[in-house]
Structure formats: structure tokens, C-alpha cells
Motif scaffolding. Structure first.
Motif: not given
Length: 223
Positions: A88-91, A98-99, A200-201
Motif C-alpha cells: 500500500v501507499w504509505v506516507l 510501498m509497504v 519500502g521504496q
């Protein structure tokens, strides 16, 4: 067909979904009830007779542009975005990374609004939209760095972009649907799409399609 010879009911649902105003799971409302009930369900219309008369006129228009612009201004919908690998997109600060989805992960709250004047842009590439985040209010934009397109988040209120009289190209993306997934192509850099790769990127722009880079995402409407 729609009211007054306008768009078919199923097309209204697809348009609302493409510009980020309704989720796929809510499209069943069209078959079960109708246009008015769908708009009430997604929070774009209260049970108000005067406004419904105005919406009926927009639905009767041969072009959906006026409808999309009117509804988009009422209430931006919020989304979670994930990829095929359940990331998922994480801020993280001013970056979307991406996490893997889990109960301990808080996905970014993503906002989508349509560009009010899509006829002024190239046709056939998708629905032009602005992409932003909430808490804090930032928007995705593209710029050239060392001769390569780059994707960034910039402090910006998405409604300010929406209310511009012309296209703010660095912030615009063509939203295309492929089944139940979405892709986002930069308007400023045609052929470059938002992509994800390793855990994580950050998300990034790529023109290298059909490789290990993922350019198809799932939009999940937040409650």
C-alpha cells in the motif's frame, strides 16, 4: 439510457469511478436503485430536490464534462492505493513509499479530483485528474531533474489545483482503467507512469512498461 437521452446508467457509474468519486463496490447501487441513490450513497448529493433538478440537467448533457466538474467540487473522495503484491501507499515524511499491507500499517489517505476542462488536453489517454494526500495536504507532481522525469510530493491543496482555470500540467495525470486496476500517466511527460517496485521504496515514474515495475494499482474507497 440516462434521463433526457443522456449517458446510460452504467456509464455514469464508470465515470464517477474513473474520476475518483465512487468505488467499484458501489456501482451495484445503479442496478438496484438508480442515479440519484448512487450520488446520495457516495456523499455527493443530499436528498435535496432543488440540487437534484440541477444534477438531472447535467446527466442529460451529451458530454459528461459538466457533470464531473460539478460533482468533483462538492466533495473529494478519499482512497487507499495498493498494488498487485498487496503493498500500500504509505506516507513517510514527504514521500509515498510501498509497504506490505498489515494491521500495523496506516495507508496514506489519497484524494482524487478531475480536471474541469479535459477537452483542452490530449484525448484518448484517460481521464485527467489531480492526485493528492490528506494530513498533510500535498499533491503529486512531475518535473525534469537531470534530464529525467521525477515524481514528488509538494505541499499543495488539491482544491486549489481543481479551481485553476487552466491545466496545471506538472500535477495532472491521465487515469486509465484496466479491469479493476488503475494506471496514472503523467500529463507533463506522456508515456511515463506512476510505478512501484521493491518493498519500502518510493513510488516513481517509469516509461519501462511490461517489466518488473508495477504500473497498475487498486483504488479502495475509504469509509
Amino acid at each position: 439510457m440516462g434521463v433526457g437521452g443522456g449517458l446510460p446508467l452504467r456509464d455514469i457509474g464508470e465515470l464517477l469511478e474513473e474520476v475518483g468519486l465512487a468505488g467499484e463496490e458501489q456501482r451495484g447501487t445503479l442496478a438496484a436503485k438508480g442515479q440519484r441513490e448512487l450520488l446520495v450513497e457516495v456523499g455527493l448529493l443530499k436528498d435535496n430536490g432543488d440540487l437534484w433538478v440541477e444534477v438531472l440537467g447535467l446527466l442529460s448533457s451529451p458530454e459528461p464534462t459538466a457533470l464531473l466538474a460539478r460533482l468533483g467540487a462538492l466533495r473529494p473522495q478519499t482512497w487507499e492505493v495498493s498494488d498487485r503484491d498487496q503493498q500500500v501507499w504509505v506516507l513517510q515524511g514527504e514521500t509515498l513509499v510501498m509497504v506490505p499491507r498489515s494491521s500495523n500499517v496506516t495507508p496514506a489517505t489519497v484524494t482524487i479530483l478531475p480536471f474541469k476542462y479535459p477537452e483542452s488536453l490530449e484525448q484518448g489517454r484517460g481521464v485527467p485528474i489531480y492526485l493528492g494526500t490528506q494530513d498533510p495536504d500535498m499533491c503529486l507532481f512531475c518535473e525534469e531533474v537531470d534530464r529525467w522525469p521525477r515524481l514528488w510530493l509538494k505541499e499543495k491543496n488539491i482544491l486549489d489545483l481543481y479551481n485553476q482555470v487552466g491545466p496545471v500540467r506538472p500535477f495532472l495525470f491521465y487515469h486509465s482503467r484496466d479491469g479493476n486496476t488503475s494506471s496514472f500517466e503523467s500529463v507533463a511527460f506522456p508515456g511515463w507512469l506512476i510505478a512501484s517496485s521493491q518493498v519500502g521504496q518510493p513510488i516513481f515514474l517509469t516509461s519501462d512498461l511490461g517489466t518488473t515495475n508495477n504500473t497498475n494499482f487498486y483504488l479502495n474507497l475509504k469509509a
